[in-house]
Write a protein that holds these residues in place. Structure first.
Motif, mmCIF file in Angstrom:
data_model
loop_
_atom_site.group_PDB
_atom_site.id
_atom_site.type_symbol
_atom_site.label_atom_id
_atom_site.label_comp_id
_atom_site.label_asym_id
_atom_site.label_seq_id
_atom_site.Cartn_x
_atom_site.Cartn_y
_atom_site.Cartn_z
ATOM 1 N N UNK A 142 9.066 56.695 28.784
ATOM 2 C CA UNK A 142 7.647 56.739 28.443
ATOM 3 C C UNK A 142 6.877 57.603 29.439
ATOM 4 N N UNK A 143 5.818 58.253 28.933
ATOM 5 C CA UNK A 143 4.870 58.964 29.781
ATOM 6 C C UNK A 143 3.699 58.019 30.022
ATOM 7 N N UNK A 144 3.476 57.626 31.287
ATOM 8 C CA UNK A 144 2.501 56.591 31.614
ATOM 9 C C UNK A 144 1.699 56.974 32.851
ATOM 10 N N UNK A 145 0.549 56.325 32.999
ATOM 11 C CA UNK A 145 -0.189 56.418 34.259
ATOM 12 C C UNK A 145 0.469 55.495 35.276
ATOM 13 N N UNK A 146 0.646 54.231 34.900
ATOM 14 C CA UNK A 146 1.317 53.249 35.742
ATOM 15 C C UNK A 146 2.303 52.469 34.897
ATOM 16 N N UNK A 147 3.522 52.279 35.382
ATOM 17 C CA UNK A 147 4.495 51.500 34.603
ATOM 18 C C UNK A 147 4.166 50.018 34.646
ATOM 19 N N UNK A 148 4.583 49.248 33.625
ATOM 20 C CA UNK A 148 4.342 47.798 33.616
ATOM 21 C C UNK A 148 5.057 47.131 34.779
ATOM 22 N N UNK A 149 4.391 46.212 35.479
ATOM 23 C CA UNK A 149 5.033 45.554 36.625
ATOM 24 C C UNK A 149 6.199 44.656 36.235
ATOM 25 N N UNK A 150 6.273 44.282 34.953
ATOM 26 C CA UNK A 150 7.339 43.391 34.508
ATOM 27 C C UNK A 150 8.663 44.113 34.290
ATOM 28 N N UNK A 151 8.676 45.448 34.378
ATOM 29 C CA UNK A 151 9.876 46.230 34.116
ATOM 30 C C UNK A 151 10.295 47.015 35.348
ATOM 31 N N UNK A 152 11.575 47.342 35.402
ATOM 32 C CA UNK A 152 12.052 48.291 36.408
ATOM 33 C C UNK A 152 11.699 49.686 35.927
ATOM 34 N N UNK A 153 11.017 50.460 36.763
ATOM 35 C CA UNK A 153 10.579 51.807 36.391
ATOM 36 C C UNK A 153 11.217 52.820 37.332
ATOM 37 N N UNK A 154 12.009 53.720 36.776
ATOM 38 C CA UNK A 154 12.621 54.803 37.556
ATOM 39 C C UNK A 154 11.839 56.083 37.267
ATOM 40 N N UNK A 155 11.335 56.698 38.315
ATOM 41 C CA UNK A 155 10.487 57.876 38.168
ATOM 42 C C UNK A 155 11.323 59.077 37.731
ATOM 43 N N UNK A 156 10.960 59.689 36.617
ATOM 44 C CA UNK A 156 11.657 60.864 36.126
ATOM 45 C C UNK A 156 10.919 62.160 36.457
ATOM 46 N N UNK A 157 9.747 62.048 37.100
ATOM 47 C CA UNK A 157 9.073 63.253 37.536
ATOM 48 C C UNK A 157 7.687 63.425 36.947
ATOM 49 N N UNK A 158 7.077 64.531 37.318
ATOM 50 C CA UNK A 158 5.710 64.863 36.946
ATOM 51 C C UNK A 158 5.703 65.719 35.679
ATOM 52 N N UNK A 159 4.849 65.372 34.745
ATOM 53 C CA UNK A 159 4.685 66.148 33.519
ATOM 54 C C UNK A 159 3.504 67.098 33.694
ATOM 55 N N UNK A 160 3.725 68.380 33.499
ATOM 56 C CA UNK A 160 2.697 69.396 33.708
ATOM 57 C C UNK A 160 2.054 69.778 32.380
ATOM 58 N N UNK A 161 0.727 69.581 32.270
ATOM 59 C CA UNK A 161 -0.033 69.978 31.086
ATOM 60 C C UNK A 161 -0.525 71.417 31.261
ATOM 61 N N UNK A 162 -0.530 72.168 30.166
ATOM 62 C CA UNK A 162 -0.996 73.551 30.217
ATOM 63 C C UNK A 162 -1.955 73.830 29.062
ATOM 64 N N UNK A 163 -2.824 74.808 29.263
ATOM 65 C CA UNK A 163 -3.661 75.357 28.195
ATOM 66 C C UNK A 163 -3.005 76.666 27.758
ATOM 67 N N UNK A 164 -2.786 76.834 26.462
ATOM 68 C CA UNK A 164 -2.009 77.988 26.011
ATOM 69 C C UNK A 164 -2.376 78.374 24.581
#
Length: 310
Positions: A142-164
């Motif tokens: 999932x793409x989230x601001x903050x992961x749910x505290x009830x789950x284990x969250x492994x960070x997959x990195x930063x998603x970069x938004x662009x105007x194009x």
């Protein structure tokens, strides 16, 4: 203590109510309730607090649940070890991925994983849901601001938004060179039900970064990024999308970007791999988790915890 009764109790707490537990256990609701009552009677303590739609463990019940979950996981691990002796990696992995990122990026990863481990049954759901991990799903991306505290969250990195925009659109209309011009352009971007589209922009050349905000009024809105990609390539307007949506076209020069002096933020900017903390993970699930995290590390930008997103 009856191990079967303990297993039933664990399933009730995991489900949160008798009806869900009954469906998973393929029993009637009355039968589930009866066995729980018998367990409480045999122990002489109340294990759950009941309402018409929900059950939650008492303090004693929570401690019993934790022990029961550990026992259940050990039993499952022992069964898996015996079943896998002399055989290649086998099992089932249920994974839920966002429709856009899943289709445009993760499809190739999952096909490679399946080729590496042909004995694993891979059950892939392409969906955009608020629920993160549910029955039948071992892993959710999932793409989230903050992961749910009830789950284990492994960070997959930063998603970069662009105007194009496509080269054809630029040739006819030009590219917006300021946030004000961007707001006036026909915009193609994602939408979330019940939320306004608010773009946050941070100037990269400012120290500290200066934040600006504009409200957007898109002309083409969808939660399905492959469709938004087609709209951008068709020259229907200026896209505000994660870079992976049009990365191949940007690299080929078919799509041009603008406002690159800004770091753009729309809805959320971090990718997480989520799973239940107490659920037994088979070797197949563990292998899939590490494989996907490895792939994400090669593809997405590294995690940058100091970046503000609100």
């Amino acid at each position: 203590m009856d191990v079967n009764a303990l297993t039933l109790f664990v399933e009730i707490i995991d489900a949160g109510n008798f009806s869900q537990a009954a469906r998973k256990l393929k029993m009637t609701r009355a039968n589930v309730s009866y066995h729980l009552n018998q367990l409480e009677k045999s122990l002489g303590v109340q294990l759950v607090r009941r309402t018409t739609r929900h059950v939650e463990p008492t303090e004693v019940g929570l401690r019993l649940y934790e022990h029961g979950r550990e026992i259940q996981n050990e039993v499952l691990a022992a069964r898996e070890t015996i079943a896998s002796l002399g055989r290649g990696l086998q099992g089932r992995v249920g994974i839920s991925v966002p429709s856009g990122y899943g289709q445009l990026v993760m499809s190739d990863w999952l096909i490679e994983f399946k080729r590496l481990y042909p004995g694993i049954v891979l059950d892939v759901l392409f969906e955009n849901r608020t629920e993160n991990v549910r029955d039948g799903v071992d892993i959710a991306v999932r793409i989230l601001v903050d992961p749910p505290p009830s789950l284990v969250a492994r960070d997959m990195g930063h998603v970069r938004w662009i105007a194009c925009a496509s080269r054809a659109y630029v040739a006819q209309n030009g590219l917006p060179r300021s946030l004000g011009e961007l707001r006036q352009a026909p915009l193609i971007t994602a939408g979330v039900v019940g939320r306004h589209s608010r773009l946050r922009a941070y100037r990269r050349d400012a120290a500290p970064e200066q934040r600006e905000e504009i409200m957007l009024e898109p002309t083409l809105i969808s939660e399905h990024f492959p469709f938004l990609r087609e709209g951008i390539l068709a020259g229907l307007g200026v896209g505000l999308v994660p870079d992976y949506v049009v990365q191949a076209e940007v690299d080929a020069g078919e799509v041009l970007t603008t406002l690159d002096e800004y770091r753009l933020s729309l809805f959320a900017n971090r990718m997480y791999l989520l799973y239940m903390p107490n659920r037994h993970q088979t070797r197949a699930v563990r292998t899939c988790i590490e494989f996907l995290l490895g792939k994400a590390g090669q593809t997405l930008l590294p995690a940058m915890d100091h970046m503000p997103f609100d």
